[in-house]
Design a protein around this motif. Structure first.
Motif, PDB file in Angstrom:
ATOM      1  N   MET A   1      44.381  30.108  30.238  1.00  0.00           N
ATOM      2  CA  MET A   1      42.863  29.785  30.169  1.00  0.00           C
ATOM      3  C   MET A   1      42.218  30.990  31.475  1.00  0.00           C
ATOM      4  SD  MET A   1      40.063  28.537  29.539  1.00  0.00           S
ATOM      5  CE  MET A   1      40.437  26.949  28.848  1.00  0.00           C
ATOM      6  N   SER A   2      43.071  31.397  32.526  1.00  0.00           N
ATOM      7  CA  SER A   2      42.803  32.207  33.165  1.00  0.00           C
ATOM      8  C   SER A   2      42.506  33.597  32.610  1.00  0.00           C
ATOM      9  CB  SER A   2      43.764  32.497  34.534  1.00  0.00           C
ATOM     10  OG  SER A   2      43.527  31.190  35.412  1.00  0.00           O
ATOM     11  N   VAL A   3      43.788  34.116  31.683  1.00  0.00           N
ATOM     12  CA  VAL A   3      43.972  35.262  31.008  1.00  0.00           C
ATOM     13  C   VAL A   3      42.636  35.423  30.128  1.00  0.00           C
ATOM     14  CG1 VAL A   3      45.077  36.657  29.524  1.00  0.00           C
ATOM     15  CG2 VAL A   3      46.244  35.448  31.248  1.00  0.00           C
ATOM     16  N   LEU A   4      42.402  34.320  29.432  1.00  0.00           N
ATOM     17  CA  LEU A   4      41.163  34.519  28.368  1.00  0.00           C
ATOM     18  C   LEU A   4      39.926  34.600  29.072  1.00  0.00           C
ATOM     19  CD1 LEU A   4      40.083  33.976  25.481  1.00  0.00           C
ATOM     20  CD2 LEU A   4      39.936  31.744  25.869  1.00  0.00           C
ATOM     21  N   ILE A   5      39.668  34.039  30.216  1.00  0.00           N
ATOM     22  CA  ILE A   5      38.345  34.216  30.979  1.00  0.00           C
ATOM     23  C   ILE A   5      38.308  35.414  31.528  1.00  0.00           C
ATOM     24  CG2 ILE A   5      37.205  33.662  33.047  1.00  0.00           C
ATOM     25  CD1 ILE A   5      38.222  30.705  32.773  1.00  0.00           C
ATOM     26  N   ILE A   6      39.307  36.057  32.092  1.00  0.00           N
ATOM     27  CA  ILE A   6      39.545  37.584  32.450  1.00  0.00           C
ATOM     28  C   ILE A   6      39.142  38.387  31.459  1.00  0.00           C
ATOM     29  CG2 ILE A   6      40.844  39.130  33.625  1.00  0.00           C
ATOM     30  CD1 ILE A   6      42.092  36.876  35.132  1.00  0.00           C
ATOM     31  N   ALA A   7      39.899  38.276  30.330  1.00  0.00           N
ATOM     32  CA  ALA A   7      39.708  39.392  29.095  1.00  0.00           C
ATOM     33  C   ALA A   7      38.186  39.376  28.550  1.00  0.00           C
ATOM     34  CB  ALA A   7      40.679  38.937  28.167  1.00  0.00           C
ATOM     35  N   VAL A   8      37.670  38.106  28.626  1.00  0.00           N
ATOM     36  CA  VAL A   8      36.289  37.864  27.773  1.00  0.00           C
ATOM     37  C   VAL A   8      35.123  38.463  28.998  1.00  0.00           C
ATOM     38  CG1 VAL A   8      34.517  36.617  27.311  1.00  0.00           C
ATOM     39  CG2 VAL A   8      36.400  35.983  26.667  1.00  0.00           C
ATOM     40  N   TRP A   9      35.222  38.321  30.230  1.00  0.00           N
ATOM     41  CA  TRP A   9      34.381  38.902  31.277  1.00  0.00           C
ATOM     42  C   TRP A   9      34.558  40.400  31.490  1.00  0.00           C
ATOM     43  CZ3 TRP A   9      35.426  41.990  35.631  1.00  0.00           C
ATOM     44  CH2 TRP A   9      34.222  42.131  36.155  1.00  0.00           C
ATOM     45  N   SER A  10      35.943  40.733  31.246  1.00  0.00           N
ATOM     46  CA  SER A  10      36.177  42.338  31.311  1.00  0.00           C
ATOM     47  C   SER A  10      35.506  42.922  30.222  1.00  0.00           C
ATOM     48  CB  SER A  10      37.757  42.501  31.185  1.00  0.00           C
ATOM     49  OG  SER A  10      38.069  43.935  31.299  1.00  0.00           O
ATOM     50  N   VAL A  11      35.671  42.712  29.051  1.00  0.00           N
ATOM     51  CA  VAL A  11      34.897  43.326  27.700  1.00  0.00           C
ATOM     52  C   VAL A  11      33.412  43.233  27.947  1.00  0.00           C
ATOM     53  CG1 VAL A  11      34.357  43.021  25.299  1.00  0.00           C
ATOM     54  CG2 VAL A  11      36.818  42.925  26.054  1.00  0.00           C
ATOM     55  N   SER A  12      33.059  42.050  28.465  1.00  0.00           N
ATOM     56  CA  SER A  12      31.540  41.923  28.573  1.00  0.00           C
ATOM     57  C   SER A  12      30.972  42.744  29.682  1.00  0.00           C
ATOM     58  CB  SER A  12      31.209  40.490  28.747  1.00  0.00           C
ATOM     59  OG  SER A  12      31.630  39.655  27.736  1.00  0.00           O
ATOM     60  N   TYR A  13      31.373  42.833  30.701  1.00  0.00           N
ATOM     61  CA  TYR A  13      30.789  43.313  31.959  1.00  0.00           C
ATOM     62  C   TYR A  13      31.201  45.071  31.957  1.00  0.00           C
ATOM     63  CZ  TYR A  13      28.423  39.910  34.484  1.00  0.00           C
ATOM     64  OH  TYR A  13      27.454  38.928  34.632  1.00  0.00           O
ATOM     65  N   LEU A  14      32.112  45.426  31.154  1.00  0.00           N
ATOM     66  CA  LEU A  14      32.534  46.964  31.087  1.00  0.00           C
ATOM     67  C   LEU A  14      31.230  47.249  30.213  1.00  0.00           C
ATOM     68  CD1 LEU A  14      34.027  49.230  31.269  1.00  0.00           C
ATOM     69  CD2 LEU A  14      35.586  48.680  29.182  1.00  0.00           C
TER      70      LEU A  14
END
Length: 322
Positions: A1-14
């Motif tokens: 779950m942590s990896v998914l949250i980080i991945a979604v946040w990374s793409v969005s906030y980039l």
């Protein structure tokens, strides 16, 4: 779950970080203008703040890719913890604690017919929601990095208990100190302040006492991290009495609370060192009005250490790794 949250946040906030760096709309910080924000990014221009968020998103994305491939090295885990602490602890301000603390109260008030739903919506502004999102991403990074760092260092139950005892002592002492001042004021005793200032703030002393009561409740629960009733449900708990307490439940709850406490405390420290006003007019000259908040970072850090020590001790006792 942590990896998914980080991945979604990374793409969005980039994408958002680059948009804001280029002058796009929706920048959630005050950008040097007078406003309610007291985060590390509020004094910075959107071009700088957006770039910082974009770089953070790139770092988080790299961590997520390594974790998904099972190649999260110790160095990458350290980067994840540091970046996560920056997003969840160093960057935010007191609004995280206010939003998380007041929303449940407001929801109960709305359900009881004592407040309008619009009051809740007024709290859920984009700047506040942005801080909650940054905190969620930061926590996920810290969890991912901490797990990797502790995977090969299970430790001993005795050592974890010893560290937990010291940490709990600090995590209990700070809110008790805060409560002594605020309850004293409510009772008309000028603890750490002058009689004149106490008369000036007389109408708002119940608010401080209410926050102190919440802190004392937290202090009592913190004791469970080193007491037997923190491992087995007490007899007075219906349906659960005698059953083991899930190790991650108290640990995660304590960690979740430690972050906004630390973040709010760091904001108070920054404002005090910067000569900014804290609280009502004249509070800066009253030791009891500002000193307890200066200890909040110590409180939050001690609570986090106590939570990790509790989890490590429970895992070591059962031969499990974090």
């Amino acid at each position: 779950m942590s990896v998914l949250i980080i991945a979604v946040w990374s793409v969005s906030y980039l994408a958002l970080g680059l948009l804001w760096a280029l002058g796009g709309p929706g920048y959630p910080f005050d950008a040097g203008r007078p406003g309610p924000g007291n985060t590390l990014l509020d004094p910075l221009a959107p071009a700088v703040g957006g770039s910082v968020l974009a770089v953070s998103a790139l770092v988080a994305g790299g961590v997520a890719v390594l974790a998904a491939r099972g190649r999260l090295t110790r160095a990458a885990a350290v980067v994840a913890v540091v970046a996560g602490a920056g997003l969840a602890v160093l960057l935010p301000d007191v609004r995280i604690m206010m939003t998380a603390g007041y929303l449940p109260v407001m929801l109960v008030a709305v359900l009881a017919g004592q407040a309008e739903f619009s009051l809740i919506m007024s709290m859920l502004t984009w700047p506040s929601l942005n801080l909650l999102i940054l905190t969620a991403a930061g926590v996920s990074l810290m969890v991912l990095g901490t797990r990797a760092l502790l995977a090969d260092r299970p430790g001993s139950a005795a050592g974890a208990l010893r560290a937990g005892l010291y940490a709990v002592a600090v995590a209990v002492a700070v809110p008790v100190f805060y409560a002594v001042t605020r309850f004293g004021w409510l009772l008309g005793i000028p603890v750490g302040i002058s009689d004149e200032f106490l008369a000036y703030i007389d109408e708002i002393t119940p608010i401080g006492a209410g926050l102190a009561a919440v802190g004392l409740l937290g202090a009592v629960l913190t004791l469970g991290l080193v007491r037997p009733w923190g491992e087995v449900w007490p007899r007075w708990v219906p349906f659960l009495r005698g059953r083991p307490v899930p190790a991650r439940l108290p640990a995660c709850a304590a960690l979740a609370v430690s972050l906004p406490i630390t973040s709010a405390g760091l904001m108070y420290v920054r404002k005090k060192l910067g000569g900014e006003r804290l609280g009502p007019a004249g509070a800066g000259d009253e030791l009891g009005a500002w000193l307890p908040e200066m200890l909040w970072p110590l409180w939050g850090a001690a609570l986090a250490v106590a939570a990790l020590a509790y989890l490590s001790r429970r895992n070591a006792a059962h031969g499990r790794r974090p």
